[in-house]
Scaffold this active site. Structure first.
Site, PDB file in Angstrom:
ATOM      1  N   HIS A  87     -13.518   1.443  -8.070  1.00 54.32           N
ATOM      2  CA  HIS A  87     -12.069   1.374  -7.872  1.00 54.32           C
ATOM      3  C   HIS A  87     -11.758   1.498  -6.390  1.00 54.32           C
ATOM      4  CE1 HIS A  87      -8.176   1.461  -9.978  1.00 54.32           C
ATOM      5  NE2 HIS A  87      -7.738   2.070  -8.887  1.00 54.32           N
ATOM      6  N   ASP A 166      -0.283   7.006 -16.607  1.00 59.12           N
ATOM      7  CA  ASP A 166      -0.501   6.320 -15.330  1.00 59.12           C
ATOM      8  C   ASP A 166       0.223   4.980 -15.319  1.00 59.12           C
ATOM      9  OD1 ASP A 166      -1.700   6.096 -12.673  1.00 59.12           O
ATOM     10  OD2 ASP A 166      -2.846   4.452 -13.535  1.00 59.12           O
ATOM     11  N   ARG A 173       5.989   4.613  -8.973  1.00 63.13           N
ATOM     12  CA  ARG A 173       5.589   4.874  -7.574  1.00 63.13           C
ATOM     13  C   ARG A 173       5.678   3.605  -6.745  1.00 63.13           C
ATOM     14  NH1 ARG A 173      -0.090   6.442  -8.041  1.00 63.13           N
ATOM     15  NH2 ARG A 173      -0.075   6.814  -5.819  1.00 63.13           N
ATOM     16  N   SER A 188      -4.053   9.360 -10.284  1.00 67.55           N
ATOM     17  CA  SER A 188      -3.888   8.028 -10.861  1.00 67.55           C
ATOM     18  C   SER A 188      -5.252   7.368 -11.062  1.00 67.55           C
ATOM     19  CB  SER A 188      -3.016   7.193  -9.911  1.00 67.55           C
ATOM     20  OG  SER A 188      -3.086   5.830 -10.218  1.00 67.55           O
ATOM     21  N   LYS A 192      -7.605   7.221 -14.908  1.00 67.08           N
ATOM     22  CA  LYS A 192      -8.035   5.925 -15.489  1.00 67.08           C
ATOM     23  C   LYS A 192      -9.556   5.887 -15.638  1.00 67.08           C
ATOM     24  CE  LYS A 192      -5.948   3.037 -12.435  1.00 67.08           C
ATOM     25  NZ  LYS A 192      -4.786   3.691 -11.844  1.00 67.08           N
TER      26      LYS A 192
END
Ligand code: URA
Length: 443
Positions: A87, A166, A173, A188, A192
């Site tokens: 990520h 999220d 956001r 966040s 996930k």
């Protein structure tokens, strides 16, 4: 609506004034907001208070766990291959997940990738994937393990069943200027990733003008925070700090970033994207148990050169409802009606090509969202023609702008006005891909 006698207004006030909240209060906020019982305006105020005042590690642990358990946690125990994901904390032109996931899958590793949409001035993997006609970023959790077993890769987003907290907070956001915060980014991302039942996680922590963390020090804090959350959950995490001062590759947008990703899977693509993709793939193989870096490199190179990774991408698109012809022929991707050439105002060498300003211009052009309800236009975006170190003549293109709406073009050009610095001394620029990787932190 209240929490054991306290109203949401009181909880916002406590956070605004810099005091810590008890874990129960944070769990209550997540569950009530996920159930639509706290309105967006109160949650926005609460998030802004976190941006300004941060969270203690106890608060962050409770907040992240509440997000993680706001929906189902995948049970992928039936998948026999090691499960490794990657990520990014968000960048401009950062399409690396798209070629990376099929490359790593072609090396025999399962990649259960849950990504996000555009956030602030940065692009999102899901928005890019959805520029492939028919591609669905939702998979029924019961089909997830089967797809991973068959293909080795799934690319999805948060949903009403997977980390719904999220999904909601992320969208809020994006539209409320509440992105750049270590606790909000870490919770966040890690909520996930921990919902994916992983054996290892690679984090690309971006640093520089186009990142949410502008300095190596800030990025190190973010990386250490996420590695720490992983450790507490028994998930090994490697974090690489990478340079996001200028956009990655040439393409910034959505459909054009898919085209550039496919170039990488065909063995081409821009040098910076190729280098990072290969390095990340090697790191993911190491997380999966490969001990030798040279062997990992050879496996990754073979996956690209043999066409195996490209074939995985075709199969992935087909499996998730997309049109595989688009991958075979990227001219079939959505294209904009018009093109504008942004010309260099003087001759010289490019010493700055600012990722933040180009990212903001992309949002104004329609490649990102200004409000929660906006749709992105998959066809619009930039091809960056001049990057740091390039020598350019006055009148040559700095960027090609693909656009559909004249007023958005003008607004984007205003944002681009200061994005490039051009020095007349051609010795003034650093090497273009110098300092691509700026640090690493491993659990
Ligand atoms: N990626 C995420 O999933 N969340 C963030 O907050 C930033 C990047």
């Amino acid at each position: 609506m209240n929490f054991t006698g306290f109203t949401m207004v009181e909880l916002i006030t406590t956070k605004r004034d810099g005091d810590a909240l008890p874990p129960d209060a944070l769990r209550w906020i997540i569950s009530e907001y996920t159930a639509d019982r706290i309105p967006d305006y109160q949650m926005s105020a609460f998030l802004m208070a976190i941006v300004f005042n941060g969270m203690s590690s106890t608060e962050l642990g409770a907040w992240t766990d509440a997000m993680l358990h706001s929906g189902d946690v995948l049970d992928l125990s039936a998948v026999t291959k090691p499960k490794i994901d990657k990520h990014s904390t968000g960048g401009v032109g950062d399409k690396i997940s798209i070629p990376l996931a099929p490359i790593v899958a072609a090396c025999g590793i399962a990649v259960p990738m849950m990504s996000g949409r555009g956030l602030g001035h940065t692009g999102g993997t899901l928005d890019k994937l959805e520029s492939i006609k028919g591609f669905s970023t939702t998979i029924d959790p019961s089909d997830f393990a089967d797809q991973l077993d068959d293909l080795g890769v799934a690319m999805v987003g948060q949903s009403e069943t997977l980390v719904p907290a999220d999904r909601r907070i992320y969208a809020l956001r994006d539209a409320t200027g509440t992105v750049p915060s270590v606790p909000l980014i870490s919770s966040s991302i890690m909520s996930k990733k921990l919902a994916e039942d992983l054996d290892g996680l690679l984090l690309d922590v971006k640093v520089g003008s186009g990142a949410f963390m502008k300095t190596v020090e800030e990025a190190t804090t973010l990386a250490e925070t996420m590695v720490g959350i992983g450790e507490r959950h028994g998930t090994p995490v490697t974090a690489l700090l990478t340079n996001m001062s200028q956009p990655l590759g040439r393409a910034v947008g959505n459909a054009n970033e898919i085209a550039e990703s496919i170039d990488v899977l065909r063995g081409g693509g821009p040098e910076d994207i190729r280098r990072l993709t290969v390095r990340f793939a090697v790191e993911m193989l190491l997380l999966a148990g490969e001990r030798d870096v040279d062997t990992a490199n050879a496996r990754v190179t073979e996956a690209i050169d043999s066409g195996a990774a490209f074939e995985v991408m075709v199969a992935l698109v087909q499996r998730q409802g997309g049109d595989p012809a688009v991958i075979e022929n990227t001219d079939l991707l959505p294209s904009a009606a018009h093109e504008h050439v942004l010309a260099a105002p003087r001759s010289g060498v490019v010493t700055r090509c600012d990722a933040y300003e180009i990212g903001v211009a992309g949002v104004r052009l329609g490649a990102g969202r200004a409000t929660k309800k906006d749709d992105v236009d998959p066809a619009v975006g930039f091809l960056i023609e001049a990057k740091v170190g390039d020598v350019i003549e006055k009148g040559e293109p700095l960027a090609l702008i693909a656009y559909n709406d004249e007023s958005k073009l003008h607004s984007a050009i205003e944002a681009l006005a200061g994005a490039w610095d051009i020095a007349s001394d051609v010795g003034a620029a650093p090497a273009p891909t110098e300092g691509l990787i700026l640090g690493e932190i491993r659990s």
